[in-house]
Write a protein that holds these residues in place. Structure first.
Motif, mmCIF file in Angstrom:
data_model
loop_
_atom_site.group_PDB
_atom_site.id
_atom_site.type_symbol
_atom_site.label_atom_id
_atom_site.label_comp_id
_atom_site.label_asym_id
_atom_site.label_seq_id
_atom_site.Cartn_x
_atom_site.Cartn_y
_atom_site.Cartn_z
ATOM 1 N N HIS A 68 54.338 22.157 -29.927
ATOM 2 C CA HIS A 68 52.947 22.627 -29.838
ATOM 3 C C HIS A 68 52.476 22.632 -28.385
ATOM 4 N N SER A 69 52.696 21.523 -27.663
ATOM 5 C CA SER A 69 52.271 21.433 -26.273
ATOM 6 C C SER A 69 52.981 22.470 -25.412
ATOM 7 N N ALA A 70 54.273 22.673 -25.659
ATOM 8 C CA ALA A 70 55.022 23.662 -24.878
ATOM 9 C C ALA A 70 54.480 25.071 -25.100
ATOM 10 N N ALA A 71 54.052 25.375 -26.332
ATOM 11 C CA ALA A 71 53.493 26.697 -26.615
ATOM 12 C C ALA A 71 52.187 26.907 -25.857
ATOM 13 N N LEU A 72 51.338 25.881 -25.831
ATOM 14 C CA LEU A 72 50.088 26.006 -25.079
ATOM 15 C C LEU A 72 50.368 26.123 -23.585
ATOM 16 N N LEU A 73 51.320 25.356 -23.082
ATOM 17 C CA LEU A 73 51.668 25.440 -21.661
ATOM 18 C C LEU A 73 52.125 26.854 -21.305
ATOM 19 N N THR A 74 52.930 27.461 -22.161
ATOM 20 C CA THR A 74 53.369 28.844 -21.922
ATOM 21 C C THR A 74 52.172 29.787 -21.868
ATOM 22 N N HIS A 75 51.237 29.601 -22.779
ATOM 23 C CA HIS A 75 50.024 30.432 -22.799
ATOM 24 C C HIS A 75 49.233 30.263 -21.499
ATOM 25 N N ILE A 76 49.087 29.028 -21.032
ATOM 26 C CA ILE A 76 48.342 28.762 -19.797
ATOM 27 C C ILE A 76 49.077 29.375 -18.597
ATOM 28 N N ARG A 77 50.397 29.229 -18.549
ATOM 29 C CA ARG A 77 51.164 29.780 -17.432
ATOM 30 C C ARG A 77 51.024 31.298 -17.374
ATOM 31 N N ARG A 78 51.001 31.948 -18.531
ATOM 32 C CA ARG A 78 50.813 33.404 -18.533
ATOM 33 C C ARG A 78 49.466 33.791 -17.936
ATOM 34 N N GLU A 79 48.439 33.028 -18.258
ATOM 35 C CA GLU A 79 47.122 33.345 -17.685
ATOM 36 C C GLU A 79 47.106 33.087 -16.186
ATOM 37 N N ILE A 80 47.767 32.025 -15.741
ATOM 38 C CA ILE A 80 47.868 31.758 -14.306
ATOM 39 C C ILE A 80 48.582 32.917 -13.607
ATOM 40 N N ASP A 81 49.673 33.380 -14.173
ATOM 41 C CA ASP A 81 50.403 34.504 -13.578
ATOM 42 C C ASP A 81 49.532 35.752 -13.527
ATOM 43 N N ALA A 82 48.801 36.019 -14.620
ATOM 44 C CA ALA A 82 47.958 37.209 -14.667
ATOM 45 C C ALA A 82 46.824 37.148 -13.658
ATOM 46 N N ALA A 83 46.410 35.919 -13.303
ATOM 47 C CA ALA A 83 45.316 35.751 -12.339
ATOM 48 C C ALA A 83 45.808 35.709 -10.900
ATOM 49 N N GLY A 84 47.101 35.908 -10.692
ATOM 50 C CA GLY A 84 47.615 35.921 -9.326
ATOM 51 C C GLY A 84 48.151 34.588 -8.844
ATOM 52 N N GLY A 85 48.364 33.642 -9.761
ATOM 53 C CA GLY A 85 48.983 32.380 -9.391
ATOM 54 C C GLY A 85 48.084 31.170 -9.439
ATOM 55 N N MET A 86 46.800 31.367 -9.759
ATOM 56 C CA MET A 86 45.886 30.226 -9.793
ATOM 57 C C MET A 86 44.683 30.546 -10.678
ATOM 58 N N ILE A 87 44.232 29.554 -11.428
ATOM 59 C CA ILE A 87 42.984 29.674 -12.178
ATOM 60 C C ILE A 87 42.095 28.493 -11.812
#
Length: 413
Positions: A68-87
């Motif tokens: 479960h935690s790994a799935a959320l981490l993947t979701h967060i990393r995708r948003e970080i990537d989409a934002a240019g590397g930082m949120i």
């Protein structure tokens, strides 16, 4: 115990630093004196501190929780990537707690009580609910009580036992928590959005501390930054967003930054202030009662509070690492009650009471509640009741770290 309650009442009555029962000393000035604040060492309520180096001693999640935690981490990393590397950290906290199906409050793990990550007052016993029921009765109005969140449903169930004829509604966005609350309190009503109009009581117990906060840092060179989050290739970690800091954040901290050591980190919860203004517009008449841990601004931004109040809670341990096992840890920050009271007055609300939890309980009928509960309990029950009251009132427990704010909106205001 009656003697102890009387002594506590005398002590609180003689506390010259507390606001009178009618509200703050000046409803247009909640700032207090920065120099007059006396600091004391705090400990987290019922929890144990685990620094980064001690994480190997924390309880190990089961395999499903890790997935479960790994799935959320993947979701967060995708948003970080989409934002240019930082949120922003505020966005990270929102994702960690409220991502549908994955966030800490939006998934199915146990959160409350001995088997969860933390204990709240309703899980300890019935004292808080009994005092709240006495306090809220004059303002119930035709709509009754709307409780935000509701946690395990314990507080709602206890108040409904005392006020069975009062309509009681929980505003709870999490489907999982809704199901648990229905099981704990059969027949409880639910909403997922604010009503357009409400005449009665709006109750929020340990809700504001879990609203996403902006984190600010004054660096070693005296430059103020908003803090963000990025992926370093192996883990999430802190990053500093490029200056300048948004003007509303800089203006909030301007009275305090010259007193701070460097570096210094703190939080601002604009989300809670916006929420309160919105709630005020929906309340036609009645009361808003808020219970949470926090401080007035002069103490909140005191130089000795150098690392801020942001914490992660995991299995009755607290951590200073908010990136540990996202989705399995609660994230909280103390509440700036000065900012809340200022926003409340600007929104047309009247501050009817502000003070720490012990004072609230004593002034709103703790002695009478204690007598009634004693009459219903055997010897073992009285022992547990005495322990509950100590945990609610002692300064080193919840008595001073938790604050109560009661706001009133009169008819036709």
């Amino acid at each position: 115990m009656q003697g102890e309650l009387a002594a506590l009442r005398r002590e609180l009555a003689g506390n010259g630093g507390a606001h009178p029962a009618g509200g703050a000393s000046d409803e247009n000035d909640f700032s207090g004196s920065f120099q007059e604040v006396s600091m004391r060492v705090e400990r987290p309520d019922f929890l144990t501190h685990s620094h980064g180096g001690r994480k190997t001693h924390l309880p190990v999640p089961d395999a499903d929780a890790l997935v479960h935690s790994a799935a959320l981490l993947t979701h967060i990393r995708r948003e970080i990537d989409a934002a240019g590397g930082m949120i922003s950290f505020r966005r990270y906290m929102e994702l960690a707690l409220y991502t549908p199906g994955l966030g800490y409050y939006m998934a199915g793990q146990t959160r409350f009580g001995a088997a969860g990550d933390f204990v709240t007052a309703p899980e300890m016993g019935r004292v808080l609910a009994a005092v709240l029921a006495r306090t809220l009765q004059p303002d119930l109005g035709p709509d009754g009580i709307l409780e935000f969140g509701g946690g395990s449903g314990a507080l709602a169930g206890q108040i409904r036992e005392i006020l069975p004829d009062t309509p009681y509604t929980l505003l709870e966005p999490s489907p999982d928590l809704q199901a648990r609350q229905h099981a704990a309190v059969p027949g409880i009503q639910h909403r997922q959005t604010l009503p357009e109009h409400w005449r009665g009581v709006l109750l929020a117990h340990e809700v504001l501390d879990a609203m996403p906060v902006q984190v600010l840092e004054l660096d070693a060179f005296g430059q103020l930054h908003e803090c963000g989050v990025h992926w370093n290739g192996e883990a999430l970690e802190w990053a500093l967003l490029p200056p300048p800091v948004p003007a509303p954040l800089a203006a909030r901290l301007a009275p305090y930054v010259t007193h701070w050591p460097r570096p210094y980190r703190t939080e601002i919860n604009l989300t809670a202030e916006s929420w309160l203004r919105e709630v005020a517009t929906r309340l036609d008449s009645g009361a808003i009662l808020l219970i949470d841990y926090g401080h007035e601004a002069a103490e909140f931004y005191h130089p000795q509070r150098q690392m801020g109040s942001l914490r992660a809670y995991y299995r009755h341990h607290w951590l200073d690492d908010p990136f540990y096992l996202p989705g399995l840890c609660d994230l909280t920050a103390h509440v700036d009650f000065t900012a809340l009271m200022t926003a409340a007055v600007e929104a047309g609300l009247e501050v009817a009471f502000y003070g720490h939890l012990a004072r609230f309980l004593v002034e709103h009928g703790l002695a009478e509640v204690y007598g009634a509960l004693c009459a219903q309990a055997g010897d073992d029950g009285i022992f547990a009741l005495n322990n509950e009251i100590k945990r609610l009132t002692l300064p080193q427990e919840m008595g001073e770290s938790f604050k109560v704010l009661i706001l009133i909106k009169r008819e036709n205001v």
